[in-house]
Design a protein around this motif. Structure first.
Motif, PDB file in Angstrom:
ATOM      1  N   ILE A  46      38.548-101.801  48.968  1.00 51.06           N
ATOM      2  CA  ILE A  46      39.590-102.146  47.996  1.00 51.06           C
ATOM      3  C   ILE A  46      40.891-102.490  48.713  1.00 51.06           C
ATOM      4  O   ILE A  46      41.557-103.485  48.383  1.00 51.06           O
ATOM      5  CB  ILE A  46      39.783-100.991  47.001  1.00 51.06           C
ATOM      6  CG1 ILE A  46      38.542-100.857  46.116  1.00 51.06           C
ATOM      7  CG2 ILE A  46      41.032-101.178  46.162  1.00 51.06           C
ATOM      8  CD1 ILE A  46      38.529 -99.645  45.240  1.00 51.06           C
ATOM      9  N   ILE A  47      41.259-101.708  49.714  1.00 54.04           N
ATOM     10  CA  ILE A  47      42.493-101.975  50.466  1.00 54.04           C
ATOM     11  C   ILE A  47      42.386-103.312  51.200  1.00 54.04           C
ATOM     12  O   ILE A  47      43.340-104.101  51.230  1.00 54.04           O
ATOM     13  CB  ILE A  47      42.778-100.816  51.430  1.00 54.04           C
ATOM     14  CG1 ILE A  47      43.175 -99.573  50.631  1.00 54.04           C
ATOM     15  CG2 ILE A  47      43.871-101.176  52.423  1.00 54.04           C
ATOM     16  CD1 ILE A  47      43.267 -98.316  51.456  1.00 54.04           C
ATOM     17  N   ALA A  48      41.221-103.599  51.791  1.00 52.24           N
ATOM     18  CA  ALA A  48      41.039-104.882  52.478  1.00 52.24           C
ATOM     19  C   ALA A  48      41.132-106.045  51.499  1.00 52.24           C
ATOM     20  O   ALA A  48      41.656-107.112  51.843  1.00 52.24           O
ATOM     21  CB  ALA A  48      39.690-104.894  53.192  1.00 52.24           C
ATOM     22  N   GLY A  49      40.660-105.858  50.285  1.00 48.89           N
ATOM     23  CA  GLY A  49      40.786-106.911  49.272  1.00 48.89           C
ATOM     24  C   GLY A  49      42.233-107.180  48.912  1.00 48.89           C
ATOM     25  O   GLY A  49      42.647-108.328  48.755  1.00 48.89           O
ATOM     26  N   PHE A  50      43.026-106.113  48.765  1.00 45.56           N
ATOM     27  CA  PHE A  50      44.445-106.298  48.482  1.00 45.56           C
ATOM     28  C   PHE A  50      45.147-107.009  49.634  1.00 45.56           C
ATOM     29  O   PHE A  50      45.945-107.921  49.426  1.00 45.56           O
ATOM     30  CB  PHE A  50      45.129-104.965  48.212  1.00 45.56           C
ATOM     31  CG  PHE A  50      44.822-104.385  46.866  1.00 45.56           C
ATOM     32  CD1 PHE A  50      44.741-105.182  45.741  1.00 45.56           C
ATOM     33  CD2 PHE A  50      44.628-103.022  46.722  1.00 45.56           C
ATOM     34  CE1 PHE A  50      44.459-104.644  44.499  1.00 45.56           C
ATOM     35  CE2 PHE A  50      44.357-102.476  45.484  1.00 45.56           C
ATOM     36  CZ  PHE A  50      44.265-103.294  44.365  1.00 45.56           C
ATOM     37  N   ILE A  51      44.861-106.606  50.848  1.00 50.23           N
ATOM     38  CA  ILE A  51      45.502-107.228  52.011  1.00 50.23           C
ATOM     39  C   ILE A  51      45.089-108.695  52.122  1.00 50.23           C
ATOM     40  O   ILE A  51      45.917-109.563  52.398  1.00 50.23           O
ATOM     41  CB  ILE A  51      45.173-106.435  53.289  1.00 50.23           C
ATOM     42  CG1 ILE A  51      45.858-105.064  53.236  1.00 50.23           C
ATOM     43  CG2 ILE A  51      45.586-107.204  54.540  1.00 50.23           C
ATOM     44  CD1 ILE A  51      45.465-104.137  54.353  1.00 50.23           C
ATOM     45  N   GLY A  52      43.814-108.976  51.913  1.00 47.05           N
ATOM     46  CA  GLY A  52      43.349-110.363  51.961  1.00 47.05           C
ATOM     47  C   GLY A  52      43.986-111.224  50.894  1.00 47.05           C
ATOM     48  O   GLY A  52      44.358-112.376  51.147  1.00 47.05           O
ATOM     49  N   SER A  53      44.128-110.676  49.690  1.00 44.10           N
ATOM     50  CA  SER A  53      44.758-111.478  48.637  1.00 44.10           C
ATOM     51  C   SER A  53      46.229-111.733  48.948  1.00 44.10           C
ATOM     52  O   SER A  53      46.752-112.802  48.628  1.00 44.10           O
ATOM     53  CB  SER A  53      44.611-110.783  47.290  1.00 44.10           C
ATOM     54  OG  SER A  53      45.343-109.577  47.277  1.00 44.10           O
ATOM     55  N   LEU A  54      46.890-110.771  49.584  1.00 38.98           N
ATOM     56  CA  LEU A  54      48.280-111.008  49.993  1.00 38.98           C
ATOM     57  C   LEU A  54      48.367-112.048  51.097  1.00 38.98           C
ATOM     58  O   LEU A  54      49.253-112.905  51.096  1.00 38.98           O
ATOM     59  CB  LEU A  54      48.927-109.707  50.463  1.00 38.98           C
ATOM     60  CG  LEU A  54      49.332-108.726  49.378  1.00 38.98           C
ATOM     61  CD1 LEU A  54      49.810-107.421  50.011  1.00 38.98           C
ATOM     62  CD2 LEU A  54      50.420-109.324  48.513  1.00 38.98           C
ATOM     63  N   MET A  55      47.438-111.981  52.054  1.00 40.44           N
ATOM     64  CA  MET A  55      47.477-112.940  53.170  1.00 40.44           C
ATOM     65  C   MET A  55      47.252-114.363  52.684  1.00 40.44           C
ATOM     66  O   MET A  55      47.860-115.311  53.192  1.00 40.44           O
ATOM     67  CB  MET A  55      46.418-112.564  54.209  1.00 40.44           C
ATOM     68  CG  MET A  55      46.767-111.336  55.009  1.00 40.44           C
ATOM     69  SD  MET A  55      45.458-110.839  56.133  1.00 40.44           S
ATOM     70  CE  MET A  55      45.294-112.296  57.150  1.00 40.44           C
ATOM     71  N   PHE A  56      46.369-114.539  51.721  1.00 39.58           N
ATOM     72  CA  PHE A  56      46.098-115.894  51.225  1.00 39.58           C
ATOM     73  C   PHE A  56      47.038-116.295  50.096  1.00 39.58           C
ATOM     74  O   PHE A  56      47.301-117.473  49.897  1.00 39.58           O
ATOM     75  CB  PHE A  56      44.649-116.006  50.739  1.00 39.58           C
ATOM     76  CG  PHE A  56      43.653-116.009  51.853  1.00 39.58           C
ATOM     77  CD1 PHE A  56      43.602-117.049  52.760  1.00 39.58           C
ATOM     78  CD2 PHE A  56      42.767-114.959  51.998  1.00 39.58           C
ATOM     79  CE1 PHE A  56      42.686-117.047  53.798  1.00 39.58           C
ATOM     80  CE2 PHE A  56      41.845-114.945  53.026  1.00 39.58           C
ATOM     81  CZ  PHE A  56      41.813-115.997  53.930  1.00 39.58           C
ATOM     82  N   GLY A  57      47.546-115.320  49.361  1.00 43.99           N
ATOM     83  CA  GLY A  57      48.366-115.651  48.206  1.00 43.99           C
ATOM     84  C   GLY A  57      49.824-115.911  48.515  1.00 43.99           C
ATOM     85  O   GLY A  57      50.437-116.793  47.912  1.00 43.99           O
TER      86      GLY A  57
END
Length: 80
Positions: A46-57
């Motif tokens: 879940i934390i990796a998903g949040f970080i990934g969405s921030l990196m791409f968003g």
């Protein structure tokens, strides 16, 4: 609420809101190592998903760093 004047059979039922037990409930069983590992992996996912969405968003939302783009036109329209 009002109190009854006549005696109530099973008076402990009438005063159940004030009843406190002196018996402690059984303790919860400890989590096994596999359960701890599973919960940890779910949390990390879940934390990796949040970080990934921030990196791409965030770069997509940044309005200051858009490169200047030239409008591309088809070469066939140049001769007309």
């Amino acid at each position: 609420m009002f109190r009854r004047r006549e005696p109530v059979p099973f008076a402990f039922v009438a005063e159940a809101d004030r009843f406190r037990s002196n018996v402690t409930p059984p303790s919860r069983p400890r989590a096994t190592p596999s359960q701890i590992a599973g919960r940890t992996l779910i949390g990390l996912t879940i934390i990796a998903g949040f970080i990934g969405s921030l990196m791409f968003g965030l770069p997509a939302l940044d309005s200051q760093s858009h490169p200047t783009q030239q409008i591309q036109r088809p070469e066939a329209s140049d001769g007309r």
